[in-house]
Structures are given as C-alpha cells and as structure tokens.
Design an enzyme around this catalytic site. Structure first.
Site, PDB file in Angstrom:
ATOM      1  N   SER A 253       0.837  -1.188   0.000  1.00  0.00           N
ATOM      2  CA  SER A 253       0.000   0.000   0.000  1.00  0.00           C
ATOM      3  C   SER A 253       0.887   1.259   0.000  1.00  0.00           C
ATOM      4  O   SER A 253       1.695   1.426  -0.904  1.00  0.00           O
ATOM      5  CB  SER A 253      -0.963  -0.048   1.186  1.00  0.00           C
ATOM      6  OG  SER A 253      -2.031   0.840   1.007  1.00  0.00           O
ATOM      7  N   MET A 254       0.772   2.148   0.994  1.00  0.00           N
ATOM      8  CA  MET A 254       1.645   3.312   1.026  1.00  0.00           C
ATOM      9  C   MET A 254       3.104   2.899   0.945  1.00  0.00           C
ATOM     10  O   MET A 254       3.935   3.582   0.320  1.00  0.00           O
ATOM     11  CB  MET A 254       1.417   4.127   2.303  1.00  0.00           C
ATOM     12  CG  MET A 254       2.310   5.364   2.411  1.00  0.00           C
ATOM     13  SD  MET A 254       2.257   6.222   4.007  1.00  0.00           S
ATOM     14  CE  MET A 254       3.489   5.280   4.923  1.00  0.00           C
TER      15      MET A 254
END
Length: 253
Positions: free
Chosen positions: A97-98
């Site tokens: 994700s991030m």
C-alpha cells in the site's frame, strides 16, 4: 534490532532474525498507519540465509514519541540515507500500500546514487501516475476511519475504542496527509529493475489495471500476481505470497 553486516544500530530498520552473512536481504515497507511489526512473521517464511528487515516509520511503536513525517520526499530521503550503507548486499524491496510508494521513491533515490535494489515488489498500490486523492478537502477523522475500516487492515477494530483511537490516529492521519500531498507531486522516475505488482482480487482500489500499470514505470520486466481477498489479502495468504516471492527471487541469489 539493526541490520547485520557490521553497520551501526539504526532506529529506522528492524531485523527480527539477523543473519551473520546474508545471501539476500528483503527490506519491507509498511502501509499507512502501519509499523515494522506487521512483518514480524516473515523471516520464518524465507531461507535461513535470507535476512528480512522492516522499515520503522517515526511516530509508532518504539518511535511513538518522535514527530511524524508528512512529506514523501523527506521520508524517502531519510530511509535512503539509512539504507545506503547496506546496499553492498543484494537487496530487494517489498512495499505494501503506502509502503509501495515509499519503496519506489527510495529505490529511485538509491539508483541515482548507483546502489539501487535488485528488484521492487509492490502490493495493493496503483502505479504512481494513476494515484487518486481520497478527498477534495481536509480529511476528517470520520473519513479516515471509514477508509481504514474499509481496507480491513490489522487493528482496524481497535479504532472503534476512543482511547485506542487517540493512540493510533496520529500516525494514520500523518501518513494520509503525506499520501494526499504525494498524489499532486511529480512522480519518481522510472527504474530499470524488475517489478512485481501484487493485488487482491476483491480490492476496490486500486483496480487491477491500475496495479498492472507499474509496467510503465520500469524499463525491465514487470509482472502482476493476484490473490483472493481485499486490500490486505496478504494477511490470509502470507505463506502463498512468501512462496511466490521466494520462487521469483531465487534467480537473484
């Protein structure tokens, strides 16, 4: 715990199973609001001479008293500085994700110094040029709670408790401020290393085509692999994901 290889201890990197002479190092980058301990069980999934390390972001776990970083440029730059002395060993980045965006930015910075990773593995993240903002204005706590809860990440249920929310919301809020600003910034240059993009088949965002578009960010090969599940498919399929990573990286060692 620090990386092995005789380097000084660093609060930025945690290694749960240090290896005296690693054959390969896998560096993992956590999701928004996440911490290094998300990867605590990973070392047991890989060969004994592979070292698995995780990046420790400020503002959580043992760094909870440190101010959060809300600029991707600052975060990636600080991580790149910490990793640079260790890049003499063949290294692969995995970001969820991030963490995929952070790993990509760090990889580009280190490549510019002539010491980039051998491969980049990204998970549950759209290609940088297809990222979208969550909000047209300020992200309220309600919006963040809905987003985190919708992703079904570890500890999401704890955010329903007001006391736990007070403890965990600051790093989540900081990370999402970082992400909202990052979407509007120029993206990192293409890398010339292999990229593997993983995603969950039931994840509404990013869409599969947005994940496969990582192929446009590398001059080397890019492959995509889907697993059943949503944004945190890897919680249910950790063993299968680790097996896939092992099989793909065996040619590097």
């Amino acid at each position: 715990m620090s990386l092995s290889s005789g380097q000084p201890a660093t609060r930025w990197l945690r290694t749960y199973r240090p290896v005296a002479v690693p054959r390969l190092r896998l560096v993992c980058f956590p999701h928004a609001g996440g911490s290094a301990s998300f990867f605590r069980s990973w070392p047991q999934k890989f060969p004994a001479d592979w070292e698995v390390s995780a990046v420790c972001y400020p503002g959580r776990e043992e760094r909870i008293a440190e101010p959060d970083i809300t600029s991707m440029a600052e975060l990636a730059g600080r991580v790149a500085d910490e990793l640079a002395p260790h890049m003499t060993l063949r290294t692969v980045f995995f970001g969820h994700s991030m963490g995929a965006s952070v790993a990509h930015e760090v990889a580009a910075l280190l490549a510019g110094r002539g010491a980039g990773p051998a491969a980049l593995l990204v998970s549950s993240r759209a290609a940088p040029h297809l990222l979208r903002r969550l909000s047209d204005g300020d992200l309220t706590d309600e919006k963040l709670l809905a987003t985190v809860g919708g992703h079904g990440g570890p500890g999401a249920e704890l955010l329903q408790d007001p006391e736990m929310r007070e403890l965990f919301m600051p790093p989540i809020r900081a990370d999402y401020r970082l992400l909202e600003a990052y979407v509007a910034e120029p993206k990192a240059p293409a890398v010339d290393i292999p990229v593997v993009a993983y995603f969950g088949t039931d994840d509404p965002q990013p869409a599969p085509d947005e994940v496969r578009a990582w192929a446009e960010l590398t001059s080397a090969r890019c492959e995509a692999r889907a697993f059943p599940g949503g944004h945190f498919y890897l919680r249910l399929h950790e063993a299968e994901l680790a097996r896939d990573i092992r099989e793909r990286l065996v040619a590097l060692v």
